[in-house]
Design a protein around this motif. Structure first.
Motif, PDB file in Angstrom:
ATOM      1  N   PRO A 204       0.866  -1.092   0.116  1.00 58.18           N
ATOM      2  CA  PRO A 204       0.161   0.063   0.012  1.00 58.18           C
ATOM      3  C   PRO A 204       0.897   1.323  -0.021  1.00 58.18           C
ATOM      4  O   PRO A 204       1.901   1.349   0.574  1.00 58.18           O
ATOM      5  CB  PRO A 204      -0.650  -0.219   1.232  1.00 58.18           C
ATOM      6  CG  PRO A 204      -0.853  -1.524   1.597  1.00 58.18           C
ATOM      7  CD  PRO A 204       0.581  -2.141   1.077  1.00 58.18           C
ATOM      8  N   VAL A 205       0.270   2.201  -0.783  1.00 59.03           N
ATOM      9  CA  VAL A 205       1.303   3.419  -0.856  1.00 59.03           C
ATOM     10  C   VAL A 205       0.710   4.353   0.396  1.00 59.03           C
ATOM     11  O   VAL A 205      -0.450   4.442   0.786  1.00 59.03           O
ATOM     12  CB  VAL A 205       0.974   4.077  -2.268  1.00 59.03           C
ATOM     13  CG1 VAL A 205       1.447   5.459  -2.310  1.00 59.03           C
ATOM     14  CG2 VAL A 205       1.713   3.478  -3.421  1.00 59.03           C
ATOM     15  N   MET A 206       1.661   4.877   0.963  1.00 63.20           N
ATOM     16  CA  MET A 206       1.371   5.972   2.144  1.00 63.20           C
ATOM     17  C   MET A 206       2.271   7.236   1.633  1.00 63.20           C
ATOM     18  O   MET A 206       3.114   7.302   0.883  1.00 63.20           O
ATOM     19  CB  MET A 206       2.060   5.474   3.414  1.00 63.20           C
ATOM     20  CG  MET A 206       1.404   4.201   3.696  1.00 63.20           C
ATOM     21  SD  MET A 206       2.171   3.549   5.492  1.00 63.20           S
ATOM     22  CE  MET A 206       4.024   3.560   4.988  1.00 63.20           C
ATOM     23  N   GLN A 207       1.523   8.323   1.984  1.00 59.80           N
ATOM     24  CA  GLN A 207       2.021   9.822   1.822  1.00 59.80           C
ATOM     25  C   GLN A 207       2.412  10.423   3.197  1.00 59.80           C
ATOM     26  O   GLN A 207       1.817  10.098   4.290  1.00 59.80           O
ATOM     27  CB  GLN A 207       0.967  10.648   1.190  1.00 59.80           C
ATOM     28  CG  GLN A 207       1.029  10.039  -0.252  1.00 59.80           C
ATOM     29  CD  GLN A 207      -0.157  10.835  -1.113  1.00 59.80           C
ATOM     30  OE1 GLN A 207      -0.919  11.701  -0.627  1.00 59.80           O
ATOM     31  NE2 GLN A 207      -0.356  10.604  -2.488  1.00 59.80           N
ATOM     32  N   LEU A 254      -6.974   2.020   9.847  1.00 66.85           N
ATOM     33  CA  LEU A 254      -5.618   1.870   9.414  1.00 66.85           C
ATOM     34  C   LEU A 254      -4.439   2.490  10.006  1.00 66.85           C
ATOM     35  O   LEU A 254      -4.735   3.491  10.663  1.00 66.85           O
ATOM     36  CB  LEU A 254      -5.767   2.272   7.757  1.00 66.85           C
ATOM     37  CG  LEU A 254      -6.592   1.497   6.828  1.00 66.85           C
ATOM     38  CD1 LEU A 254      -6.380   2.196   5.474  1.00 66.85           C
ATOM     39  CD2 LEU A 254      -6.068   0.243   6.721  1.00 66.85           C
ATOM     40  N   PRO A 255      -3.122   2.093   9.970  1.00 63.24           N
ATOM     41  CA  PRO A 255      -2.160   2.658  10.667  1.00 63.24           C
ATOM     42  C   PRO A 255      -1.725   3.964  10.109  1.00 63.24           C
ATOM     43  O   PRO A 255      -1.390   4.082   8.949  1.00 63.24           O
ATOM     44  CB  PRO A 255      -1.151   1.458  11.014  1.00 63.24           C
ATOM     45  CG  PRO A 255      -1.429   0.840   9.620  1.00 63.24           C
ATOM     46  CD  PRO A 255      -2.754   0.870   9.278  1.00 63.24           C
ATOM     47  N   ALA A 256      -1.256   4.904  10.891  1.00 60.49           N
ATOM     48  CA  ALA A 256      -0.336   5.842  10.636  1.00 60.49           C
ATOM     49  C   ALA A 256       1.094   5.263  11.079  1.00 60.49           C
ATOM     50  O   ALA A 256       1.287   4.504  12.183  1.00 60.49           O
ATOM     51  CB  ALA A 256      -0.775   7.278  11.428  1.00 60.49           C
ATOM     52  N   LYS A 257       2.149   5.605  10.414  1.00 59.42           N
ATOM     53  CA  LYS A 257       3.348   4.892  10.434  1.00 59.42           C
ATOM     54  C   LYS A 257       4.507   5.962  10.568  1.00 59.42           C
ATOM     55  O   LYS A 257       4.597   7.040  10.139  1.00 59.42           O
ATOM     56  CB  LYS A 257       3.678   3.986   9.352  1.00 59.42           C
ATOM     57  CG  LYS A 257       2.866   2.708   9.172  1.00 59.42           C
ATOM     58  CD  LYS A 257       3.280   1.787   8.282  1.00 59.42           C
ATOM     59  CE  LYS A 257       2.095   0.753   7.965  1.00 59.42           C
ATOM     60  NZ  LYS A 257       2.718  -0.306   6.985  1.00 59.42           N
ATOM     61  N   GLY A 279      11.078  -0.989   8.173  1.00 54.51           N
ATOM     62  CA  GLY A 279      10.521  -1.082   9.867  1.00 54.51           C
ATOM     63  C   GLY A 279       9.774  -0.081  10.245  1.00 54.51           C
ATOM     64  O   GLY A 279      10.350   1.287   9.826  1.00 54.51           O
ATOM     65  N   PHE A 280       8.817  -0.173  10.627  1.00 55.91           N
ATOM     66  CA  PHE A 280       7.794   1.235  11.105  1.00 55.91           C
ATOM     67  C   PHE A 280       7.393   0.890  12.513  1.00 55.91           C
ATOM     68  O   PHE A 280       7.094  -0.227  12.823  1.00 55.91           O
ATOM     69  CB  PHE A 280       6.782   1.416  10.199  1.00 55.91           C
ATOM     70  CG  PHE A 280       7.213   2.074   8.945  1.00 55.91           C
ATOM     71  CD1 PHE A 280       7.358   3.238   8.342  1.00 55.91           C
ATOM     72  CD2 PHE A 280       7.331   1.159   7.770  1.00 55.91           C
ATOM     73  CE1 PHE A 280       7.599   3.539   7.321  1.00 55.91           C
ATOM     74  CE2 PHE A 280       7.668   1.470   6.646  1.00 55.91           C
ATOM     75  CZ  PHE A 280       7.966   2.744   6.150  1.00 55.91           C
ATOM     76  N   ILE A 281       6.840   2.031  13.405  1.00 53.28           N
ATOM     77  CA  ILE A 281       6.031   1.888  14.345  1.00 53.28           C
ATOM     78  C   ILE A 281       4.514   2.079  13.700  1.00 53.28           C
ATOM     79  O   ILE A 281       4.480   2.925  12.856  1.00 53.28           O
ATOM     80  CB  ILE A 281       6.438   2.684  15.555  1.00 53.28           C
ATOM     81  CG1 ILE A 281       6.554   4.189  15.149  1.00 53.28           C
ATOM     82  CG2 ILE A 281       7.725   2.111  16.242  1.00 53.28           C
ATOM     83  CD1 ILE A 281       6.931   5.077  16.537  1.00 53.28           C
ATOM     84  N   GLU A 282       3.680   1.855  14.342  1.00 54.23           N
ATOM     85  CA  GLU A 282       2.233   1.911  13.711  1.00 54.23           C
ATOM     86  C   GLU A 282       1.211   2.331  14.735  1.00 54.23           C
ATOM     87  O   GLU A 282       1.327   1.783  15.906  1.00 54.23           O
ATOM     88  CB  GLU A 282       1.666   0.757  13.185  1.00 54.23           C
ATOM     89  CG  GLU A 282       2.677   0.101  11.953  1.00 54.23           C
ATOM     90  CD  GLU A 282       1.989  -1.116  11.366  1.00 54.23           C
ATOM     91  OE1 GLU A 282       0.904  -1.413  11.805  1.00 54.23           O
ATOM     92  OE2 GLU A 282       2.497  -1.416  10.301  1.00 54.23           O
ATOM     93  N   LEU A 283       0.540   3.462  14.622  1.00 55.09           N
ATOM     94  CA  LEU A 283      -0.583   3.824  15.318  1.00 55.09           C
ATOM     95  C   LEU A 283      -1.945   3.741  14.546  1.00 55.09           C
ATOM     96  O   LEU A 283      -2.130   4.405  13.642  1.00 55.09           O
ATOM     97  CB  LEU A 283      -0.368   5.264  15.816  1.00 55.09           C
ATOM     98  CG  LEU A 283      -1.344   6.195  16.635  1.00 55.09           C
ATOM     99  CD1 LEU A 283      -1.195   5.586  17.952  1.00 55.09           C
ATOM    100  CD2 LEU A 283      -1.176   7.771  16.602  1.00 55.09           C
TER     101      LEU A 283
END
Length: 293
Positions: A204-207, A254-257, A279-283
């Motif tokens: 998935p694309v994130m901005q 869905l997560p913000a990263k 690698g990410f943390i996810e909220l």
């Protein structure tokens, strides 16, 4: 009532071991934001006052990049690091081995699928008053706020000229409010932000937004550097293929990263949480429709 939650690496910060990984990372903010359904309306129909047309708030999402701090504060770790670690950890603060121009970058991403996305308004780097440069910072901040005062005071008249004019007033008020608490950009602290994209190749694309942080900023702010991004959250349902029947909007959780890259003077970047830039943390964020929508 809003809910502010946090995500971090390590997930339990009590498990952070500064001697092995000198940086930790947090991402926190509202996890049930109200969708701004009027964001795309330059001039809402049936109203003569575009300033009050949208009740949806502007939200601030924060990140914190923490480390053990400078030498005067590192004595507190002496009983925690163990005798074999104490000498090494008292030698130099973390930023002295990092690049001067961009010592670290912090990235915060939001999804563009799931029936919603965000519109960025302003990014900041926070400081806690008073600081050594307080007088100079307030002088510069005051000059910047003077430029905003005519806009804030006359927001009702210019609302129709700003994209998303129904929310122009609250956007300008947000900028003026956050400007006062943000480290001014200067020759001493040449931090900056840029828009970024992540994903593709079947992901998935994130901005999002990246903060470029010089070593001088890490040194001046002690053991924690905190920044924020003010956003409006808007519904954005993917259009059905031509001829297909569209269904009811589905707003997904869905997560913000977030992740951070640390850049030594020599060697490869160190990523938090790592082990690399994937690698990410996810909220997790669950946007809500406004009452009556």
């Amino acid at each position: 009532m809003g809910v502010i939650e946090t995500a971090s690496w390590p997930p339990d910060l009590a498990q952070w071991i500064p001697a092995e990984q000198p940086f930790y990372l947090e991402l926190y903010g509202e996890t049930s934001p109200v969708l701004d359904t009027a964001l795309a309306e330059v001039l809402p129909a049936g109203t003569a006052d575009p300033v009050t047309a949208s009740p949806a708030p502007v939200y601030e999402y924060w990140w914190t990049l923490g480390h053990p701090g400078a030498a005067p504060h590192r004595e507190q770790w002496s009983g925690l690091l163990g005798p074999e670690r104490q000498g090494a950890d008292r030698r130099t603060p973390p930023w002295e081995n990092l690049r001067d121009d961009v010592a670290a970058r912090v990235y915060v991403y939001f999804p563009i699928s799931g029936g919603w996305r965000v519109r960025e308004i302003m990014a900041t780097v926070k400081y806690l008053a008073p600081v050594h440069q307080q007088q100079a910072w307030w002088t510069q901040a005051g000059q910047e706020l003077k430029l905003l005062q005519p806009l804030v005071g006359d927001a009702g008249n210019i609302a129709g000229l700003v994209p998303g004019g129904a929310t122009a007033s609250k956007w300008l008020e947000t900028v003026s409010k956050l400007q006062a608490g943000s480290v001014p950009q200067s020759k001493e602290f040449p931090w900056s932000v840029e828009k970024v994209t992540f994903g593709g190749n079947n992901e998935p694309v994130m901005q999002g937004v990246a903060w470029n942080l010089p070593a001088s900023l890490l040194a001046s702010q002690g053991g924690r550097l905190t920044g924020s991004l003010a956003v409006s959250v808007m519904p954005a349902t993917r259009q059905a293929p031509s001829g297909a029947a569209g269904g009811a909007p589905v707003i997904e959780r869905l997560p913000a990263k977030a992740h951070a890259g640390i850049y030594p003077k020599s060697g490869e970047a160190i990523w938090v949480p790592g082990p690399d830039a994937r690698g990410f943390i996810e909220l997790l964020v669950s946007p809500q429709l406004p009452p009556g929508a």
